[in-house]
Design a protein around this motif. Sequence first.
Motif, PDB file in Angstrom:
ATOM      1  N   GLU A 124       0.843  -1.198   0.000  1.00 41.72           N
ATOM      2  CA  GLU A 124       0.000   0.000   0.000  1.00 41.72           C
ATOM      3  C   GLU A 124       0.883   1.254   0.000  1.00 41.72           C
ATOM      4  O   GLU A 124       0.676   2.195   0.766  1.00 41.72           O
ATOM      5  CB  GLU A 124      -0.959  -0.006   1.193  1.00 41.72           C
ATOM      6  CG  GLU A 124      -1.950  -1.159   1.143  1.00 41.72           C
ATOM      7  CD  GLU A 124      -3.038  -1.063   2.195  1.00 41.72           C
ATOM      8  OE1 GLU A 124      -2.991  -0.130   3.011  1.00 41.72           O
ATOM      9  OE2 GLU A 124      -3.932  -1.917   2.193  1.00 41.72           O
ATOM     10  N   ALA A 125       1.867   1.239  -0.890  1.00 41.02           N
ATOM     11  CA  ALA A 125       2.872   2.303  -0.920  1.00 41.02           C
ATOM     12  C   ALA A 125       2.289   3.649  -1.332  1.00 41.02           C
ATOM     13  O   ALA A 125       2.957   4.679  -1.176  1.00 41.02           O
ATOM     14  CB  ALA A 125       4.011   1.916  -1.870  1.00 41.02           C
ATOM     15  N   GLN A 126       1.065   3.677  -1.846  1.00 41.75           N
ATOM     16  CA  GLN A 126       0.455   4.966  -2.195  1.00 41.75           C
ATOM     17  C   GLN A 126       0.245   5.822  -0.954  1.00 41.75           C
ATOM     18  O   GLN A 126       0.064   7.039  -1.054  1.00 41.75           O
ATOM     19  CB  GLN A 126      -0.884   4.755  -2.921  1.00 41.75           C
ATOM     20  CG  GLN A 126      -2.038   4.287  -2.056  1.00 41.75           C
ATOM     21  CD  GLN A 126      -2.097   2.785  -1.883  1.00 41.75           C
ATOM     22  OE1 GLN A 126      -1.205   2.072  -2.323  1.00 41.75           O
ATOM     23  NE2 GLN A 126      -3.159   2.281  -1.269  1.00 41.75           N
ATOM     24  N   ASN A 127       0.289   5.207   0.224  1.00 46.64           N
ATOM     25  CA  ASN A 127       0.103   5.955   1.468  1.00 46.64           C
ATOM     26  C   ASN A 127       1.424   6.327   2.143  1.00 46.64           C
ATOM     27  O   ASN A 127       1.409   6.995   3.177  1.00 46.64           O
ATOM     28  CB  ASN A 127      -0.731   5.120   2.453  1.00 46.64           C
ATOM     29  CG  ASN A 127      -2.129   4.845   1.934  1.00 46.64           C
ATOM     30  OD1 ASN A 127      -2.750   5.714   1.322  1.00 46.64           O
ATOM     31  ND2 ASN A 127      -2.627   3.633   2.144  1.00 46.64           N
ATOM     32  N   LEU A 128       2.549   5.890   1.592  1.00 48.19           N
ATOM     33  CA  LEU A 128       3.830   6.152   2.232  1.00 48.19           C
ATOM     34  C   LEU A 128       4.189   7.628   2.129  1.00 48.19           C
ATOM     35  O   LEU A 128       4.148   8.217   1.049  1.00 48.19           O
ATOM     36  CB  LEU A 128       4.928   5.303   1.595  1.00 48.19           C
ATOM     37  CG  LEU A 128       6.255   5.269   2.355  1.00 48.19           C
ATOM     38  CD1 LEU A 128       6.121   4.411   3.609  1.00 48.19           C
ATOM     39  CD2 LEU A 128       7.380   4.748   1.479  1.00 48.19           C
ATOM     40  N   SER A 129       4.576   8.228   3.241  1.00 50.34           N
ATOM     41  CA  SER A 129       4.931   9.641   3.249  1.00 50.34           C
ATOM     42  C   SER A 129       6.374   9.833   2.796  1.00 50.34           C
ATOM     43  O   SER A 129       7.193   8.916   2.838  1.00 50.34           O
ATOM     44  CB  SER A 129       4.754  10.232   4.653  1.00 50.34           C
ATOM     45  OG  SER A 129       5.718   9.695   5.544  1.00 50.34           O
ATOM     46  N   ALA A 130       6.672  11.054   2.378  1.00 50.91           N
ATOM     47  CA  ALA A 130       8.047  11.384   1.992  1.00 50.91           C
ATOM     48  C   ALA A 130       8.988  11.217   3.180  1.00 50.91           C
ATOM     49  O   ALA A 130      10.143  10.789   3.017  1.00 50.91           O
ATOM     50  CB  ALA A 130       8.104  12.806   1.449  1.00 50.91           C
TER      51      ALA A 130
END
Length: 215
Positions: A124-130
Amino acid sequence: MSILKIPTARIFEPLLKPARYKGVYGGRGSGKSHFFGELIVETCQAERGTSAVCIREAQRTLAQSSKRLIEGKIASLGLGHQFKMYSDKIETPGGGIIIFRGMQDHTAESIKSLEGFRIAWIDEAQNLSARSLSLLRPTIRSEGSELWASWNALQLRFMRALESRARQNGWRCIVSDTTDNLASANNFIRCGYRLYQPQNPWAWPNSLYWHKSIT
């Protein structure tokens, strides 16, 4: 030691070769999580002593992790006698380990506990923050280490549907924002949005603002 022979869909075959970064995106049922689940089991079985961490941006309980999926892959591949399952981890052949973590719980100091891990799979890397990515990349750095990412393409479909409806309604442009979300920012770029600075910013000081003309 027996050699696993796992059928792999042609679209995933390039990801079987060693690479620092591997990424797959698609909707539900695309097979991306199942592919990486099998690959992590295959790698840990073939390369004894491999340690891997499965990551999500937010993970309050193991029920939100990839643990059950990986345990299912171990069972279906007939490798239950080589792996040891515990409530919070999986021990792999040769003294390795698979653990499950939420990046929101880590600091620059605590992330050091992942040094020496060879694989990090970000689901679910679309939710990973910078912020999370900036902590993770320099930590997973042992020789031959790899960072895997799988994410959902639902946002892209939603954006295209929104643009279609906006044209029907006679809108001239669409504006939006992202905050510490690299995957979403990349999706805006893919869909033709450009960065701009609004006259009256409405979000956070570190937010990015996006604009696209649809006339």
